[in-house]
Design a protein around this motif. Structure first.
Motif, short mmCIF file in Angstrom:
data_model
loop_
_atom_site.label_atom_id
_atom_site.label_comp_id
_atom_site.label_asym_id
_atom_site.label_seq_id
_atom_site.Cartn_x
_atom_site.Cartn_y
_atom_site.Cartn_z
N LEU A 1 0.83 -1.20 0.00
CA LEU A 1 0.00 0.00 0.00
C LEU A 1 0.86 1.26 0.00
CD1 LEU A 1 -2.72 1.38 0.18
CD2 LEU A 1 -2.72 0.99 2.65
N ILE A 2 1.95 1.25 0.74
CA ILE A 2 2.86 2.40 0.74
C ILE A 2 3.45 2.61 -0.65
CG2 ILE A 2 5.05 3.26 1.64
CD1 ILE A 2 4.36 1.90 4.29
N ASP A 3 3.86 1.53 -1.30
CA ASP A 3 4.40 1.64 -2.66
C ASP A 3 3.37 2.27 -3.59
OD1 ASP A 3 6.83 0.56 -1.97
OD2 ASP A 3 6.30 -1.48 -2.55
N ALA A 4 2.12 1.81 -3.49
CA ALA A 4 1.07 2.36 -4.36
C ALA A 4 0.82 3.83 -4.05
CB ALA A 4 -0.22 1.55 -4.16
N TYR A 5 0.82 4.19 -2.78
CA TYR A 5 0.62 5.60 -2.41
C TYR A 5 1.73 6.48 -2.97
CZ TYR A 5 1.35 9.69 0.53
OH TYR A 5 1.63 10.95 0.96
N LEU A 6 2.98 6.05 -2.82
CA LEU A 6 4.09 6.86 -3.31
C LEU A 6 4.05 6.98 -4.84
CD1 LEU A 6 6.99 5.58 -1.05
CD2 LEU A 6 5.71 7.71 -0.84
N ALA A 7 3.66 5.91 -5.53
CA ALA A 7 3.57 5.98 -6.99
C ALA A 7 2.48 6.96 -7.41
CB ALA A 7 3.27 4.58 -7.55
N VAL A 8 1.35 6.94 -6.73
CA VAL A 8 0.27 7.88 -7.05
C VAL A 8 0.70 9.31 -6.74
CG1 VAL A 8 -2.03 8.61 -6.33
CG2 VAL A 8 -1.57 6.19 -6.76
N LYS A 9 1.39 9.49 -5.63
CA LYS A 9 1.81 10.83 -5.23
C LYS A 9 2.81 11.40 -6.23
CE LYS A 9 3.46 13.43 -1.23
NZ LYS A 9 2.28 14.30 -1.10
N ARG A 10 3.75 10.55 -6.67
CA ARG A 10 4.74 11.03 -7.64
C ARG A 10 4.09 11.44 -8.95
NH1 ARG A 10 8.23 6.86 -5.53
NH2 ARG A 10 7.45 5.45 -7.14
N SER A 11 3.05 10.71 -9.35
CA SER A 11 2.40 11.00 -10.63
C SER A 11 1.45 12.18 -10.55
CB SER A 11 1.64 9.77 -11.11
OG SER A 11 0.57 9.46 -10.24
N GLY A 12 1.11 12.61 -9.34
CA GLY A 12 0.18 13.73 -9.19
C GLY A 12 -1.23 13.38 -9.61
N ALA A 13 -1.61 12.10 -9.49
CA ALA A 13 -2.91 11.65 -9.99
C ALA A 13 -4.05 11.99 -9.05
CB ALA A 13 -2.88 10.15 -10.22
N ILE A 14 -3.76 12.41 -7.82
CA ILE A 14 -4.83 12.69 -6.87
C ILE A 14 -5.48 14.05 -7.15
CG2 ILE A 14 -5.47 12.90 -4.45
CD1 ILE A 14 -3.08 11.17 -3.74
N GLY A 15 -4.62 15.05 -7.26
CA GLY A 15 -5.14 16.40 -7.44
C GLY A 15 -5.72 16.66 -8.80
#
Length: 442
Positions: free
Chosen positions: A428-442
């Motif tokens: 889950l941490i790996d997935a969170y960091l990958a999403v954060k790096r890609s900026g896919a949340i905002g």
């Protein structure tokens, strides 16, 4: 307080073995019948005298912490102060407690003398199996005389409450602390440059950099190639949503799935707080159970821990439609929603799929489920009997149905994490960091 005198198991065995002898004496020499009751009285006197010289209880203590974590060892110490005690004899203790602390609700321990004083002590190790508030209810102490025929015994009620918190050992682990300091994942220790969506600075282009990062206007002004360095967005909203229904209360390696999920979520939440994001917890079963505000500082992590400890266990099926609609109405901006759940058949998963489909239209959704190790063991079992063969075929069918449900979720744009319970936290941490790096949340 006067302590009762009781015979021991050894005395009971002696009395039982003496009964046939008494019958033989009465049959062979009826005139000597008085020998049997006299022997019984003598044994009773010896039992009483043995108990009297066992010693006097001057004091006792049960020492236990008021807080512990589910699945982690809990150490309870029992101490007894005995005086005027003749040599020999055993000292035993028993505890009665809430079954949340250990299956069965009782534990026994032999006390050992502490060198140099009259204190006897013993340690009991319990392994809590569910979160909540548990109690130590009663303690029994029994100490025998030197012959082991008579004993003194006392019982006392306890009023000791123990709060059982979620397991935070992964958060304290050296592996995670090293992970947080790792320069490769510098969005925890420092800003990530070269990725993300927010402009940070310009730097000279070097071979190996992504050519899409070249700022051609700035390069034209300086007659040299310059690349943009971006910073990953912060202040993202992360929601950890827990299904507290029947399937998540099933045990996996000794603890309910919900407790495994809570431990993984709190580990990822700690990383998210370190990364500057805001975290909230949401729990539901037949209806929503808890919904915390968003917390954005690591000093507020204890509030997430307290909220997770309040997640209760429910034997009913979860209402995904009501729960996810309630959650969606609370979110005023695009967020990352991590749903911890499980399912037993594709029919029951249909409503879950529909509800997640509506949620993924406006938010980034991750679905986390714990791999079913028992199902895998049944599949891999040698088909040496008809029963084993039937169970293997059934397990294989269930695994295929499970895979189809997860594939449908992936096709809807939902990231799916399926792993053994001891790996889902770091996955889950790996997935969170990958999403954060890609900026896919905002």
């Amino acid at each position: 307080m006067k302590l009762p005198l009781v015979p021991t198991a050894r005395a009971a065995w002696i009395a039982a073995l003496a009964a046939p002898v008494a019958l033989l004496i009465a049959a062979a020499a009826p005139a000597a019948w008085v020998v049997a009751p006299a022997a019984g009285v003598a044994l009773l006197v010896v039992i009483v005298l043995d108990a009297l010289v066992a010693g006097r209880l001057d004091g006792w203590r049960v020492i236990a912490p008021h807080d512990c974590e589910v699945g982690e060892p809990l150490h309870v110490q029992v101490l007894a102060d005995l005086s005027a005690r003749a040599g020999g004899g055993a000292v035993d203790a028993a505890l009665e407690f809430d079954s949340r602390l250990e299956d069965g609700g009782r534990a026994f321990v032999a006390l050992h003398p502490d060198q140099g004083n009259d204190t006897w002590q013993g340690d009991i190790t319990l392994t809590p199996n569910r979160r909540g508030t548990a109690t130590l209810d009663r303690v029994w102490l029994r100490w025998t005389g030197p012959l082991g025929l008579g004993a003194r015994q006392m019982q006392h009620d306890l009023d000791h409450a123990i709060r059982i918190w979620p397991d935070l050992s992964p958060v304290r682990s050296p592996a995670l602390q090293h992970f947080l300091r790792d320069a490769q994942f510098g969005l925890i220790a420092r800003r990530i440059r070269g990725e993300g969506t927010q402009f940070e600075a310009l730097s000279e282009y070097e071979p190996g950099m992504d050519r899409r990062r070249i700022d051609w206007k700035a390069s034209a002004r300086h007659t040299r190639l310059y690349a943009r360095e971006n910073e990953s967005e912060r202040n993202n909203q992360i929601v950890f949503a827990f299904d507290c229904g029947q399937a998540m209360c099933e045990p996996v390696d000794g603890l309910p799935r919900i407790d495994r999920a809570v431990s993984a979520a709190l580990t990822a939440a700690y990383v998210a707080l370190k990364g500057g994001d805001r975290v909230s917890l949401f729990g539901f079963a037949a209806r929503p159970q808890i919904a915390t505000p968003f917390y954005g500082e690591t000093r507020q992590f204890h509030r997430l821990q307290a909220a997770a400890a309040a997640l209760d266990y429910h034997s009913e099926e979860p209402n995904f439609t009501l729960a996810l609609a309630t959650l969606s109405s609370r979110l005023q901006r695009r967020s990352m929603v991590v749903v911890f759940s499980d399912f037993t058949d594709p029919t029951g998963a249909e409503i879950m799929i529909e509800s997640l489909g509506r949620l993924v239209e406006h938010h980034l959704v991750l679905f986390v489920t714990i791999a079913d190790s028992e199902l895998s063991d049944l599949e891999d079992a040698a088909p040496d009997t008809l029963d084993n063969l039937a169970m293997a075929v059934t397990a294989d069918t269930l695994s295929r149905q499970r895979a189809l449900v997860l594939q449908r979720l992936r096709q809807m744009g939902i990231d799916v994490i399926e792993a053994p319970w001891d790996r889902i936290g770091y996955r889950l941490i790996d997935a969170y960091l990958a999403v954060k790096r890609s900026g896919a949340i905002g």
